[in-house]
Design a protein around this motif. Structure first.
Motif, PDB file in Angstrom:
ATOM      1  N   ASN A   1      33.896  27.242  46.665  1.00 12.98           N
ATOM      2  CA  ASN A   1      33.648  26.392  45.507  1.00 12.98           C
ATOM      3  C   ASN A   1      32.248  26.520  44.940  1.00 12.98           C
ATOM      4  O   ASN A   1      31.884  25.793  44.036  1.00 12.98           O
ATOM      5  CB  ASN A   1      33.915  24.931  45.858  1.00 12.98           C
TER       6      ASN A   1
ATOM      7  N   GLN B   1      42.631  24.989  37.883  1.00 19.20           N
ATOM      8  CA  GLN B   1      42.185  26.145  38.661  1.00 19.20           C
ATOM      9  C   GLN B   1      41.696  25.727  40.044  1.00 19.20           C
ATOM     10  O   GLN B   1      41.131  24.646  40.218  1.00 19.20           O
ATOM     11  CB  GLN B   1      41.062  26.893  37.929  1.00 19.20           C
ATOM     12  N   THR B   2      41.883  26.592  41.025  1.00 15.83           N
ATOM     13  CA  THR B   2      41.408  26.317  42.386  1.00 15.83           C
ATOM     14  C   THR B   2      39.886  26.328  42.442  1.00 15.83           C
ATOM     15  O   THR B   2      39.301  25.675  43.304  1.00 15.83           O
ATOM     16  CB  THR B   2      41.983  27.333  43.385  1.00 15.83           C
TER      17      THR B   2
ATOM     18  N   ASP C   1      37.177  37.104  43.657  1.00 14.72           N
ATOM     19  CA  ASP C   1      37.367  37.730  44.973  1.00 14.72           C
ATOM     20  C   ASP C   1      37.408  39.249  44.838  1.00 14.72           C
ATOM     21  O   ASP C   1      36.784  39.979  45.613  1.00 14.72           O
ATOM     22  CB  ASP C   1      38.671  37.263  45.630  1.00 14.72           C
TER      23      ASP C   1
ATOM     24  N   GLU D   1      39.696  32.507  40.725  1.00 19.59           N
ATOM     25  CA  GLU D   1      39.362  32.724  42.127  1.00 19.59           C
ATOM     26  C   GLU D   1      39.705  34.157  42.548  1.00 19.59           C
ATOM     27  O   GLU D   1      38.892  34.843  43.191  1.00 19.59           O
ATOM     28  CB  GLU D   1      40.101  31.723  43.010  1.00 19.59           C
ATOM     29  N   LEU D   2      40.890  34.616  42.187  1.00 24.17           N
ATOM     30  CA  LEU D   2      41.314  35.963  42.568  1.00 24.17           C
ATOM     31  C   LEU D   2      40.501  37.052  41.874  1.00 24.17           C
ATOM     32  O   LEU D   2      40.180  38.079  42.484  1.00 24.17           O
ATOM     33  CB  LEU D   2      42.807  36.152  42.296  1.00 24.17           C
TER      34      LEU D   2
ATOM     35  N   GLU E   1      48.758  39.904  40.914  1.00 26.19           N
ATOM     36  CA  GLU E   1      48.914  38.465  40.813  1.00 26.19           C
ATOM     37  C   GLU E   1      49.870  38.137  39.671  1.00 26.19           C
ATOM     38  O   GLU E   1      50.093  38.941  38.774  1.00 26.19           O
ATOM     39  CB  GLU E   1      47.555  37.792  40.561  1.00 26.19           C
TER      40      GLU E   1
ATOM     41  N   ARG F   1      47.175  29.210  38.906  1.00 26.76           N
ATOM     42  CA  ARG F   1      46.139  28.335  39.488  1.00 26.76           C
ATOM     43  C   ARG F   1      44.969  29.081  40.120  1.00 26.76           C
ATOM     44  O   ARG F   1      43.852  28.592  40.120  1.00 26.76           O
ATOM     45  CB  ARG F   1      46.758  27.414  40.545  1.00 26.76           C
ATOM     46  N   GLN F   2      45.196  30.240  40.679  1.00 29.08           N
ATOM     47  CA  GLN F   2      44.131  30.980  41.351  1.00 29.08           C
ATOM     48  C   GLN F   2      43.566  32.108  40.491  1.00 29.08           C
ATOM     49  O   GLN F   2      42.891  32.995  41.002  1.00 29.08           O
ATOM     50  CB  GLN F   2      44.648  31.575  42.662  1.00 29.08           C
ATOM     51  N   TYR F   3      43.795  32.066  39.220  1.00 32.03           N
ATOM     52  CA  TYR F   3      43.430  33.180  38.351  1.00 32.03           C
ATOM     53  C   TYR F   3      41.964  33.596  38.518  1.00 32.03           C
ATOM     54  O   TYR F   3      41.658  34.737  38.847  1.00 32.03           O
ATOM     55  CB  TYR F   3      43.725  32.837  36.888  1.00 32.03           C
TER      56      TYR F   3
END
Length: 163
Positions: free
Chosen positions: A2, A29-30, A116, A112-113, A132, A108-110
């Motif tokens: 985060n 979003q995460t 990463d 974040e991924l 994804e 939701r993890q757009y």
């Protein structure tokens, strides 16, 4: 994780039909953006009202209003609106910079991924989440991340659709 510092800049003109979905999916979003600057480029529909309501709800959202030029200017108009958003931030405050269209619904993890993926390969300068789940409001548009310099220690990475 985060502690990722990313900013979204969204040029917008007459996207009232899609804004609700885009706002909901960004807010879900995460990893939330530190800031989201949406530049209303003279909308004549209900876009500005939707944006102002959302900015009152989400602390990370700011709206910049441009005057109506009388018509949509694809390309140069989008760049002008994006640059107004870019001028409203201090790029060195963020690790990632994202140019996001106003008519997308994101998984939701757009972000974040994408972050990463870029963190795993520091040489990566342009990226898109290929395995994804794709965005669904405007499925014909692709989105990708682009790295650009933004400070002494960490490069900014920009996610933006081509063209």
């Amino acid at each position: 994780m985060n502690n990722r510092r990313y900013v979204l800049i969204t040029p917008c003109r007459n996207e009232g039909a899609y804004l609700g979905a885009t706002i909901r999916t960004v807010a879900a979003q995460t990893v939330l953006p530190m800031r989201w600057v949406i530049v209303d480029d003279g909308s004549t529909d209900n876009s500005l009202s939707i944006l102002q309501d959302a900015a009152n709800t989400y602390d990370f959202m700011d709206v910049i209003q441009r005057s109506d030029r009388g018509s949509r200017r694809v390309g140069a108009g989008v760049i002008d609106a994006f640059n107004d958003g870019l001028n409203a931030i201090r790029l060195e405050d963020y690790d990632y910079l994202c140019k996001l269209d106003a008519d997308l619904e994101l998984p939701r993890q757009y972000f974040e991924l994408l972050m990463d993926k870029m963190d795993r390969d520091p040489r990566l300068g342009d990226s898109s989440p290929t395995n994804e789940r794709r965005a669904s409001v405007a499925p014909s548009r692709s989105r990708h991340c682009r790295r650009s310099p933004a400070g002494p220690e960490a490069p900014a990475r920009a996610a933006r659709p081509p063209g």
